[in-house]
Design a protein around this motif. Structure first.
Motif, PDB file in Angstrom:
ATOM      1  N   GLU A  60     -16.096 -44.809  26.192  1.00 34.99           N
ATOM      2  CA  GLU A  60     -16.239 -43.393  26.523  1.00 34.99           C
ATOM      3  C   GLU A  60     -14.956 -42.654  26.162  1.00 34.99           C
ATOM      4  OE1 GLU A  60     -18.824 -41.495  27.918  1.00 34.99           O
ATOM      5  OE2 GLU A  60     -19.966 -43.269  27.299  1.00 34.99           O
ATOM      6  N   PRO A  61     -15.064 -41.379  25.749  1.00 28.08           N
ATOM      7  CA  PRO A  61     -13.836 -40.607  25.521  1.00 28.08           C
ATOM      8  C   PRO A  61     -12.997 -40.578  26.802  1.00 28.08           C
ATOM      9  CG  PRO A  61     -15.753 -39.409  24.749  1.00 28.08           C
ATOM     10  CD  PRO A  61     -16.268 -40.603  25.471  1.00 28.08           C
ATOM     11  N   GLY A  62     -11.706 -40.692  26.636  1.00 27.64           N
ATOM     12  CA  GLY A  62     -10.835 -40.722  27.807  1.00 27.64           C
ATOM     13  C   GLY A  62      -9.586 -41.531  27.525  1.00 27.64           C
ATOM     14  N   MET A  63      -8.904 -41.920  28.591  1.00 26.55           N
ATOM     15  CA  MET A  63      -7.615 -42.578  28.443  1.00 26.55           C
ATOM     16  C   MET A  63      -7.712 -43.846  27.598  1.00 26.55           C
ATOM     17  SD  MET A  63      -5.063 -43.706  31.447  1.00 26.55           S
ATOM     18  CE  MET A  63      -3.423 -44.313  31.126  1.00 26.55           C
ATOM     19  N   PHE A  64      -8.706 -44.685  27.894  1.00 24.95           N
ATOM     20  CA  PHE A  64      -8.792 -45.956  27.195  1.00 24.95           C
ATOM     21  C   PHE A  64      -9.042 -45.739  25.700  1.00 24.95           C
ATOM     22  CE2 PHE A  64     -11.038 -49.798  25.776  1.00 24.95           C
ATOM     23  CZ  PHE A  64     -10.029 -50.710  26.032  1.00 24.95           C
ATOM     24  N   ALA A  65      -9.909 -44.779  25.388  1.00 24.28           N
ATOM     25  CA  ALA A  65     -10.217 -44.496  23.984  1.00 24.28           C
ATOM     26  C   ALA A  65      -8.961 -44.033  23.238  1.00 24.28           C
ATOM     27  CB  ALA A  65     -11.314 -43.429  23.893  1.00 24.28           C
ATOM     28  N   ILE A  66      -8.167 -43.177  23.892  1.00 31.53           N
ATOM     29  CA  ILE A  66      -6.953 -42.687  23.229  1.00 31.53           C
ATOM     30  C   ILE A  66      -5.965 -43.825  23.020  1.00 31.53           C
ATOM     31  CG2 ILE A  66      -5.053 -41.033  23.341  1.00 31.53           C
ATOM     32  CD1 ILE A  66      -6.736 -39.292  25.140  1.00 31.53           C
ATOM     33  N   ARG A  87     -13.600 -41.755  16.567  1.00 31.88           N
ATOM     34  CA  ARG A  87     -14.574 -41.184  17.505  1.00 31.88           C
ATOM     35  C   ARG A  87     -15.926 -41.850  17.332  1.00 31.88           C
ATOM     36  NH1 ARG A  87     -16.887 -40.459  20.941  1.00 31.88           N
ATOM     37  NH2 ARG A  87     -17.752 -38.658  22.030  1.00 31.88           N
ATOM     38  N   ILE A  88     -16.326 -42.034  16.061  1.00 30.14           N
ATOM     39  CA  ILE A  88     -17.627 -42.650  15.782  1.00 30.14           C
ATOM     40  C   ILE A  88     -17.618 -44.119  16.184  1.00 30.14           C
ATOM     41  CG2 ILE A  88     -19.183 -43.327  13.906  1.00 30.14           C
ATOM     42  CD1 ILE A  88     -18.339 -40.752  12.459  1.00 30.14           C
ATOM     43  N   PHE A  95     -18.644 -30.158  13.247  1.00 26.90           N
ATOM     44  CA  PHE A  95     -19.833 -30.985  13.456  1.00 26.90           C
ATOM     45  C   PHE A  95     -19.703 -31.884  14.679  1.00 26.90           C
ATOM     46  CE2 PHE A  95     -19.963 -30.147   8.861  1.00 26.90           C
ATOM     47  CZ  PHE A  95     -21.188 -29.524   8.803  1.00 26.90           C
ATOM     48  N   PHE A  96     -18.500 -31.996  15.211  1.00 30.84           N
ATOM     49  CA  PHE A  96     -18.319 -32.894  16.356  1.00 30.84           C
ATOM     50  C   PHE A  96     -18.181 -32.124  17.659  1.00 30.84           C
ATOM     51  CE2 PHE A  96     -17.484 -35.410  12.744  1.00 30.84           C
ATOM     52  CZ  PHE A  96     -17.924 -36.672  13.081  1.00 30.84           C
ATOM     53  N   HIS A  97     -18.077 -30.799  17.560  1.00 34.02           N
ATOM     54  CA  HIS A  97     -17.986 -30.004  18.775  1.00 34.02           C
ATOM     55  C   HIS A  97     -19.364 -29.681  19.325  1.00 34.02           C
ATOM     56  CE1 HIS A  97     -13.807 -29.823  18.575  1.00 34.02           C
ATOM     57  NE2 HIS A  97     -13.679 -28.913  17.634  1.00 34.02           N
ATOM     58  N   VAL A  98     -20.339 -29.635  18.429  1.00 39.69           N
ATOM     59  CA  VAL A  98     -21.681 -29.265  18.862  1.00 39.69           C
ATOM     60  C   VAL A  98     -22.471 -30.520  19.208  1.00 39.69           C
ATOM     61  CG1 VAL A  98     -21.765 -27.085  17.658  1.00 39.69           C
ATOM     62  CG2 VAL A  98     -22.399 -29.164  16.465  1.00 39.69           C
ATOM     63  N   VAL A 149      -4.252 -35.038  16.982  1.00 40.84           N
ATOM     64  CA  VAL A 149      -5.625 -35.023  16.481  1.00 40.84           C
ATOM     65  C   VAL A 149      -6.479 -36.140  17.088  1.00 40.84           C
ATOM     66  CG1 VAL A 149      -5.286 -36.338  14.326  1.00 40.84           C
ATOM     67  CG2 VAL A 149      -6.967 -34.521  14.397  1.00 40.84           C
ATOM     68  N   ARG A 150      -5.905 -37.340  17.221  1.00 35.78           N
ATOM     69  CA  ARG A 150      -6.663 -38.430  17.824  1.00 35.78           C
ATOM     70  C   ARG A 150      -6.879 -38.186  19.318  1.00 35.78           C
ATOM     71  NH1 ARG A 150      -4.635 -40.592  13.176  1.00 35.78           N
ATOM     72  NH2 ARG A 150      -2.669 -39.694  13.811  1.00 35.78           N
ATOM     73  N   SER A 151      -5.826 -37.706  20.004  1.00 39.08           N
ATOM     74  CA  SER A 151      -5.962 -37.425  21.438  1.00 39.08           C
ATOM     75  C   SER A 151      -7.008 -36.339  21.677  1.00 39.08           C
ATOM     76  CB  SER A 151      -4.628 -36.959  22.017  1.00 39.08           C
ATOM     77  OG  SER A 151      -3.612 -37.884  21.728  1.00 39.08           O
ATOM     78  N   PHE A 152      -7.080 -35.387  20.758  1.00 41.84           N
ATOM     79  CA  PHE A 152      -8.005 -34.268  20.900  1.00 41.84           C
ATOM     80  C   PHE A 152      -9.448 -34.732  20.766  1.00 41.84           C
ATOM     81  CE2 PHE A 152     -10.109 -30.445  18.958  1.00 41.84           C
ATOM     82  CZ  PHE A 152      -9.966 -29.603  20.040  1.00 41.84           C
ATOM     83  N   PHE A 153      -9.722 -35.572  19.777  1.00 39.81           N
ATOM     84  CA  PHE A 153     -11.103 -35.975  19.538  1.00 39.81           C
ATOM     85  C   PHE A 153     -11.548 -37.133  20.417  1.00 39.81           C
ATOM     86  CE2 PHE A 153     -10.488 -33.429  15.774  1.00 39.81           C
ATOM     87  CZ  PHE A 153     -11.713 -32.803  15.657  1.00 39.81           C
ATOM     88  N   LEU A 154     -10.625 -37.901  20.950  1.00 43.18           N
ATOM     89  CA  LEU A 154     -11.009 -39.049  21.768  1.00 43.18           C
ATOM     90  C   LEU A 154     -10.780 -38.805  23.251  1.00 43.18           C
ATOM     91  CD1 LEU A 154      -9.660 -41.513  19.211  1.00 43.18           C
ATOM     92  CD2 LEU A 154     -11.919 -41.764  20.197  1.00 43.18           C
ATOM     93  N   GLY A 155     -10.237 -37.630  23.590  1.00 40.97           N
ATOM     94  CA  GLY A 155      -9.934 -37.361  24.990  1.00 40.97           C
ATOM     95  C   GLY A 155     -11.127 -36.813  25.741  1.00 40.97           C
ATOM     96  N   SER A 156     -11.076 -36.945  27.062  1.00 37.80           N
ATOM     97  CA  SER A 156     -12.084 -36.302  27.900  1.00 37.80           C
ATOM     98  C   SER A 156     -11.487 -34.976  28.371  1.00 37.80           C
ATOM     99  CB  SER A 156     -12.424 -37.212  29.076  1.00 37.80           C
ATOM    100  OG  SER A 156     -11.257 -37.500  29.799  1.00 37.80           O
TER     101      SER A 156
END
Lengths: 328, 263
Positions: free
Chosen positions: B128-134, B119-120, A286-289, B204-211
């Motif tokens: 923004e997703p990226g270094m700071f977010a991670i 992420r939310i 749900f977060f990829h789309v 997992v955190r780096s993946f979802f919060l990264g650019s």
């Protein structure tokens, strides 16, 4: 740190003269500093508020905040909010979960897998922890424990990859079986619940081993010796003395491993296959789309978290009851 | 205990040692294979994959990026975690249990849920997703570990020491800087290394919060999805050596510190 050395070299000197020579002494006597301090630290209560304000603010906004925001988003119909529209409160995201097999199947699969993997980890690591805590001299204990810790410093992805090399069709296990003449063609270990299990047990074993070890290590040897004097055999000693008294370690190890196993994302993606899709993959989808699927993803993550907490809570209650029953 | 049981148990121990070491050893060895295809048997050997890691500018920059994230997030975790520990240890106040519970909450949330929640929340905060977010997500996630380690150390500091400092005229701030903080240094060092490793290894955190710019685990994950290659083995081995050496060193350091204080 230079000031530290200076003050240490002159022990027993007069308080006033000595304190004045150090950085801290000068600081304390510096007018603006003491004025500031007397302004801030007027009372113990004030002092406490200054100490407590930042941590409390931090845990509320940074630790609790993300979870609350996730819950809030899960109850809205669209997020992020498009310009010029309002979000409506809705339970649809939760209803959606029960409506479709492709949603709740991975959910129950994840919980079942996590339970099975937790039990497997317990069965594998208990004898190891027992051996270390009860059969090895104090000095060797630390060395042998340290030896086991080395691989666990290595990250999740690297260790998952190591399992891929171990279990692949051209992997070490298949090569060994083939060269022993046990099989003709490789056994497809990979992309099954078996390969996933091997990977997850590999990743979580330490979190089971350490609580078990510390519970067993605390147990006085005299207890089992006393049981032996009273005529209990090896199995009875284990079942009636060692096992009940290590229940605390078992319970905390299981809870830790269960919670961790439900949260894996990369390992199931890399080691599992289409028939082993776990809920983490469903949520991630749900977060990829496009962004408007976020509320559903948030709702599913909330369901997962609540379910995991409920199950571990029930488990802990059961274990506590078991412990009370045994010590009576 | 009979001799048979002892031998049986020691066999299980060594089998377990094999289980945790063999996959990693195989991975390291496979990095020396002179072929693009992962798999046994290995017929010819080469150093090229390992040398390639240090020549590949992209891989080197990903290393630097991951280390930078680890260092910054650790700095934040250590400061916040120590502050929380000083507040919670040996103090009774209304709501203390709640603050403690909230402190360890990030450590209990399963990985994927924690990543989604961050992420939310990052969106809410406008990060923004990226270094700071991670950095932010790693920092928050690692605070509980610092707090727990520092609290354990702090509980062994005799109260008389800070009281003596106060009697000699030190204000609370000076007493903290001169007595409490130096006493906490070993715990803070150990916790820092633990945080560095947690952040460096986190996927997992780096993946979802990264650019688009990956951290090392995210890079390895992406490479694995497009197929296995000895190049990945070489990169993973460098990461493995780095983390294992740092981890073992931290472990020894913590143990020595506990011995010195007689714990």
């Amino acid at each position: 740190m230079g000031s530290d050395v200076a003050s240490v070299r002159k022990p027993g000197g007069g308080k006033g003269a000595d304190a004045g020579a150090t950085f801290w002494g000068r600081l304390v006597r510096w007018g603006p500093y003491s004025a500031l301090l007397s302004l801030i630290f007027t009372s113990p209560r004030r002092q406490f508020v200054i100490l407590a304000a930042f941590p409390i603010l931090w845990v509320l906004t940074q630790h609790l905040g993300p979870m609350l925001q996730m819950l809030r988003v899960s109850l809205t119909d669209s997020y992020p909010v498009a310009q010029g529209t309002d979000t409506q409160f809705t339970l649809d995201n939760y209803v959606r979960f029960f409506g479709d097999r492709i949603f709740w199947m991975p959910f129950f699969r994840t919980l079942t897998f996590a339970a099975v993997f937790t039990l497997t980890t317990l069965i594998i690591t208990y004898p190891v922890a027992y051996f270390l805590a009860r059969h090895v001299s104090r000095k060797n204990q630390l060395l042998m424990l340290l030896l086991l810790l080395i691989p666990f410093w290595v990250g999740e992805i690297v260790r998952t990859y190591a399992i891929m090399i171990l279990l692949g069709n051209n992997g070490a296990v298949n090569l060994a079986l083939r060269s022993l003449g046990l099989i003709d063609r490789p056994i497809p270990f990979m992309y099954t619940s078996f390969s996933m299990g091997v990977g997850i047990v590999y990743l979580t074993a330490l979190y089971m081993l350490l609580p078990l070890y510390s519970a067993l290590e605390k147990l006085p040897k005299s207890y089992t010796e006393a049981a032996a004097d009273l005529g209990a055999g090896a199995w009875t000693r284990f079942r009636r003395v060692t096992l009940p008294l290590s229940l605390e370690g078992i319970s905390s190890g299981c809870i830790l491993v269960f919670l961790i196993s439900t949260g894996f994302y990369a390992t199931p993606v890399l080691l599992g296959g289409p028939s082993t899709t776990v809920f983490a993959e469903t949520i991630a989808g749900f977060f990829h789309v496009a962004g408007d699927e976020w509320p559903t993803g948030a709702a599913f993550a909330t369901i997962m978290f609540v379910a995991a907490l409920l199950l571990t809570g029930i488990f802990q209650k059961l274990m506590n009851a078991l412990r009370k029953g045994d010590t009576r | 205990m009979t001799r048979g049981t002892r031998i049986f148990l020691s066999c299980i121990y060594w089998a377990f040692v094999l289980y945790v070491f063999v996959p990693l050893i195989l991975m390291v060895v496979m990095g020396f294979k002179d072929s693009k295809f992962i798999g046994f048997p290995i017929r010819s050997w080469t150093l090229d994959w390992y040398l390639g890691v240090f020549e590949d500018a992209e891989v080197v920059s990903v290393f630097v990026y991951s280390v930078a994230i680890a260092v910054f997030s650790t700095l934040i975790s250590v400061i916040v975690g120590t502050w929380i520990a000083v507040l919670l240890e040996g103090r009774k106040f209304w709501g203390r249990a709640a603050v403690f519970g909230l402190t360890i909450l990030p450590a209990l949330v399963p990985g994927i849920i924690s990543a989604i929640a961050f992420r939310i929340y990052a969106r809410l905060l406008g990060i923004e997703p990226g270094m700071f977010a991670i950095i932010w997500a790693h920092a928050v996630h690692n605070v509980p570990f610092v707090a727990l380690v520092v609290m354990a150390r702090l509980s062994t500091l005799p109260k008389s020491q800070t009281e003596a400092a106060r009697d000699l005229g030190a204000d609370p701030l000076v007493a903290f800087m001169r007595i409490t903080l130096p006493y906490l240094v070993p715990a803070i060092m150990g916790a820092s290394i633990f945080c560095l490793l947690l952040s460096f290894d986190d996927f997992v955190r780096s993946f979802f919060l990264g650019s688009y710019e990956p951290t090392l685990p995210v890079l390895i994950f992406a490479m694995l999805r497009s197929g296995m290659s000895p190049e990945i083995n070489a990169i993973a081995t460098v990461a493995l050596v780095l983390t294992a050496v740092l981890g073992v060193w931290a472990e020894r350091y913590m143990r020595r510190m506990n011995k010195e204080t007689g714990r």
